[in-house]
Design a protein around this motif. Structure first.
Motif, short mmCIF file in Angstrom:
data_model
loop_
_atom_site.label_atom_id
_atom_site.label_comp_id
_atom_site.label_asym_id
_atom_site.label_seq_id
_atom_site.Cartn_x
_atom_site.Cartn_y
_atom_site.Cartn_z
N LEU A 1 1.14 -1.53 0.13
CA LEU A 1 -0.01 -0.11 0.06
C LEU A 1 0.92 1.36 -0.02
O LEU A 1 0.52 2.24 -0.46
N GLU B 1 2.78 4.53 -0.62
CA GLU B 1 2.20 5.68 -0.65
C GLU B 1 0.77 5.98 -0.38
O GLU B 1 0.67 6.91 -0.43
N ILE B 2 -0.49 4.88 -0.23
CA ILE B 2 -1.32 5.40 0.04
C ILE B 2 -2.17 5.10 1.05
O ILE B 2 -3.01 4.93 1.94
N GLY C 1 -5.90 8.03 -1.21
CA GLY C 1 -5.21 8.49 -2.42
C GLY C 1 -6.06 9.77 -3.55
O GLY C 1 -7.25 9.85 -3.07
N SER C 2 -5.24 9.53 -4.17
CA SER C 2 -6.01 10.79 -5.22
C SER C 2 -6.84 9.69 -6.65
O SER C 2 -7.51 10.29 -7.12
N ASN C 3 -6.82 8.56 -6.79
CA ASN C 3 -7.65 8.09 -8.01
C ASN C 3 -8.49 6.37 -6.87
O ASN C 3 -7.51 5.70 -6.58
N HIS D 1 -7.61 2.97 -8.68
CA HIS D 1 -6.26 2.18 -8.48
C HIS D 1 -6.07 1.69 -6.20
O HIS D 1 -5.47 0.60 -6.34
N ASP D 2 -6.53 2.88 -6.10
CA ASP D 2 -6.39 2.85 -4.46
C ASP D 2 -7.49 1.28 -4.28
O ASP D 2 -7.04 -0.06 -2.94
N GLU E 1 -8.29 -1.09 -6.10
CA GLU E 1 -7.76 -2.75 -6.25
C GLU E 1 -6.22 -2.24 -5.81
O GLU E 1 -6.24 -3.89 -5.60
N LYS E 2 -5.41 -1.96 -5.53
CA LYS E 2 -4.49 -1.78 -4.97
C LYS E 2 -4.43 -2.09 -3.11
O LYS E 2 -4.03 -3.93 -2.10
N LYS F 1 -6.15 -6.30 -3.62
CA LYS F 1 -4.95 -7.11 -4.04
C LYS F 1 -4.14 -7.12 -1.99
O LYS F 1 -3.82 -8.44 -2.10
#
Lengths: 550, 550
Positions: A325, A327-328, A367-369, A372-373, A375-376, A379
């Protein structure tokens, strides 16, 4: 011991499959938790109002600690002093309470702390409304040997912001203006008396956030946050105030205005002496203004709540979270089962997970998206479930659910206070040994027969929780009533345990009055000598927040 | 003016379409740039070797600045002193150069700085190999009034790490051991004399990075980095050393060992006095060890190189990058066309973009997921192209291309030194006015007829570049030869210009000898007085790095 027994029960159940994490996940937390009607804003004040303590009159600090004696070098407040302050601050806009009118009730909130543990008996509260006024007030106090206590929102946990005896309170609530904000660099300049939540709401409109968040945000001042080097919930992501504070305006006891209110991110021109005020707890001067670097507000915030079977697995999960994870990752909070049992007993809310586990973690990403977050996070969760690091978990689906999940972490301090009182330790320990202190403390108290479900036992529960990401543990002992036998078991045991592991006896809360005499467990004699040298340099008369700190 | 004229040329061309950014983009930078055979590691040393300067003998600082007089209060080094140091440090492992053997050549590198601007004439270089040795050396020097200069990698830009006269050099290169690393918390403890790049390579194996990167990394010491509060390339992402340094071990002039080498992220027990050593430039003590919080190494690094038509557009691009790239943005570097022309003239490398523009930016992202980062970067680039904020750009396709694009930014200082010398200003200015200083300086010099392509003009070019993300501008004037007329135009003009805008005359490089007399442009009299008070507190004899700082 207790943990192991519980573990056996838990692992006999089939582990919940990872599909729980795929959206839409079932959220089992009710949208509006009952006890959360006391809002986070007033978390501290709310705690102070629980039934068991609110009826009692708070004991004077001088009675609780009879070994503390008023230093006769300090002057008593006289009519002449009062006349000076009236002339300087005015009778309306700058209050002098409890003196010119019979206003004992008015002055009481400035004398006592919210935990109802410490109470002074000042007769004089000054509320300057400008840096110049603070300067004149302090110079006068210094010239006349009047001891003072700088006071922000008075939400501290170590008795640092209330008088011990009759020290003059300098309350900063009238210096509450935002001075400037630059929306390219994200630099905010504001008065010390701005309330944290008000400031954060101002920044919200600009799509920025204050790089600090904590339970008392509805009352605490940003000047007080800086003076106590508050840590809180965003430190893992945005770092400490030593990095984020770009400039400080402060007043020294002799009235000198330290004009270091730089808005520059880089300024290598001389000693960074403003850093001494960050965490100085008002003992060398009063912070009147702060310049601070604010990060952009994240578009996407996700929260997951996990159950784990051992502290080793919590550490593994933390390592994985840092890696995946990265940077988020904005929070990794630890809660043991005991802390969650207490919240459940008090709130009767439905638990986030169906199954029970020795440990729980709350993971937040910012986070900014959003895609994306998500999904991260998914996962990551699949990975830690597949590897049997995590046994069960839920993910919040909206902002309300985010708040509800956070309630199981943020609600711990309030719930612990339900029965009467709490012995609180806010400590830092190398991460691998972090939870050992809780286990050993619990065993000691259980061994002495002091913990149990009935009224004969003074201890309700020994719980551990905190900011795993910062190696910051809150060891709390929930009490039916304060008990000297428990105190004798706790101290100096807790401090010695921490000292052996080179930990800190005060990770976030500071020294204040509560920890003053224990600093030797976290600092060498040399360091204490050097600190006293600095105190003497800036406050040779010792008028600033006496009897506390070092 | 000049910018506008160039702009007209550029905008007459059709703007390159956004499809350039879709992968695979055409990279126009050769894989191995010629001049990069001087590796980054030796960037500073390489610069010192360019033909125009290497042949000259460096003038003694005492000759360049005849107004500086050796303070007679300091003792001269005697045979007795030397015997003491021999006994203490040994003849082999702790060198006393230039005294016991006729070793003028050996001692020369310790006397002169890499820019060949400053040169002292010490006869004694001590290389202690432990904190205890540093303590004994300093105590002896303090007792005997021997002035000292702490020296790390000697890569500074303000003459801070070499003697002015005959001060004893205490070189830290023998204290170069990594003491410990915790791979859950990311906390590194290391000797002050560890070389930054060696340390970063150690961390690389653990999947972590040092939270600081700069051109001199192959030579500079981490102790020197902390002592000068180095900023560098990772500050935008990971913040300043005031936030990242968790602990410091240092020795005061009287031999006191400041044992504040905490590895805890949170420790609120007293004044954070270690912060005074961060950026203290060796004037109150010598840092011997550092404890520092290291971030996880990013899996994915992307670099884009953009062309823009005005400084207003650069600011817009920066705002958009902060918003859209947010948590993955790790660098936003500014380079004006003049700086790129110089790199091109010196290296003859193919330019990254076919078209020329008044401004260029290098944007780097670092994150944990390559696909996500690519998507964010592409979306950002499409957006800024669609909005006509950016005119042209390329994205690196692999690590080699990343390095090549960085070469156009990192190669500027070296290329500027090609003709002879460089007047360097490292300043911080509120972002909206950042580039104005470069334009006004260029106009002043052009107006005086001092800039041009032929040998009669002393000035080759006036260029601006730097860390846009930190409001940190490098104003550099590339010279065929140093010229008093140019100096008269530059100073105090540059400092006054910055002072008017509440900027900093030294964003990263510190004060040293070069900026000592200009501190008043960035700090008030009160702040300077308070700084001198601290200096007197810790170094009452004034033996630490004299003639410099404040």
């Amino acid at each position: 011991m207790a943990i192991r027994a519980r573990l056996a029960v838990v692992v006999s159940r089939p582990l919940v499959s990872t599909t729980q994490f795929s959206r839409p996940a079932v959220l089992r937390v009710p949208v509006q938790a009952r006890w959360q009607s006391t809002t986070t804003v007033d978390q501290h004040k709310g705690a102070a109002k629980t039934k068991a303590t609110s009826s009692k009159v708070i004991k004077l600090t001088s009675e609780t600690y009879p070994e503390l004696k008023r230093d006769p070098k300090y002057a008593q407040v006289t009519e002449e002093h009062i006349n000076f302050f009236w002339r300087l601050l005015g009778s309306e806009s700058a209050l002098i309470d409890g003196v010119t009118k019979d206003a004992t009730d008015d002055i009481e909130p400035f004398n006592a702390d919210w935990m109802r543990k410490y109470r002074g008996h000042t007769k004089l509260v000054l509320k300057p409304s400008s840096t110049e006024e603070v300067s004149k007030v302090l110079k006068y106090c210094n010239d006349n040997m009047l001891a003072v206590v700088p006071q922000g929102g008075n939400t501290g946990l170590v008795g640092g912001s209330v008088p011990v005896f009759d020290e003059v309170v300098i309350n900063m609530s009238r210096m509450n203006q935002i001075r400037s904000f630059d929306d390219v660099s994200g630099t905010l300049v504001a008065d010390a008396g701005c309330i944290l939540e008000v400031t954060d709401n101002f920044l919200k409109e600009k799509n920025y956030i204050f790089p600090l968040d904590l339970g008392a945000k509805g009352s605490c001042h940003i000047g007080g946050n800086v003076a106590t080097n508050a840590g809180g919930l965003r430190l893992l992501r945005y770092g400490s105030l030593h990095g984020n504070v770009l400039g400080i305006e402060a007043v020294l006891p002799d009235g000198t205005i330290v004009d270091d209110l730089s808005t520059l991110r880089k300024n290598n021109t001389g000693y960074d002496l403003k850093q001494l005020f960050v965490g100085g707890e008002g003992t060398i001067g009063i912070i009147t203004g702060v310049s601070i670097l604010c990060p952009r507000r994240s578009n996407a915030v996700n929260v997951a709540f996990l159950g784990l079977e051992s502290f080793e697995k919590v550490q593994e999960a933390f390592k994985e979270a840092k890696g995946q994870l990265s940077e988020i990752l904005s929070a990794f909070e630890l809660m043991d089962s005991y802390s969650q049992d207490v919240v459940y007993q008090v709130t009767k809310n439905n638990r986030p997970l169906e199954s029970e586990h020795p440990f729980y973690c709350l993971i937040e990403t910012s986070g900014s998206n959003s895609d994306h977050d998500n999904e991260k996070l998914e996962k990551f969760l699949e990975h830690v479930m597949d590897k049997n690091i995590v046994s069960d978990g839920v993910v919040a689906q909206d902002a309300t659910q985010v708040k509800s999940l956070w309630g199981w972490r943020e609600g711990i301090p309030e719930s612990l206070g339900y029965w009467g009182g709490v012995y609180k330790y806010d400590v830092s320990i190398p991460i691998s040994e972090l939870y050992g202190l809780v286990e050993e403390t619990r065993e000691k108290i259980a061994g002495a027969g002091l913990i149990g479900g009935s009224d004969e036992h003074p201890v309700v529960s020994v719980v551990g929780y905190g900011h795993m990401g910062d190696s910051n543990l809150h060891l709390n002992v929930a009490m039916r009533r304060y008990d000297k036998r428990v105190e004798a078991l706790l101290e100096p045991f807790v401090y010695e345990w921490i000292s052996k592991r080179n930990g800190s006896i005060s990770a976030e809360h500071g020294l204040g009055l509560a920890k003053k005499k224990y600093i030797g467990y976290s600092r060498s004699d040399t360091m204490i000598r050097l600190m006293k040298q600095l105190k003497d340099l800036y406050d040779p008369n010792g008028i600033m927040n006496p009897y506390k700190y070092i």
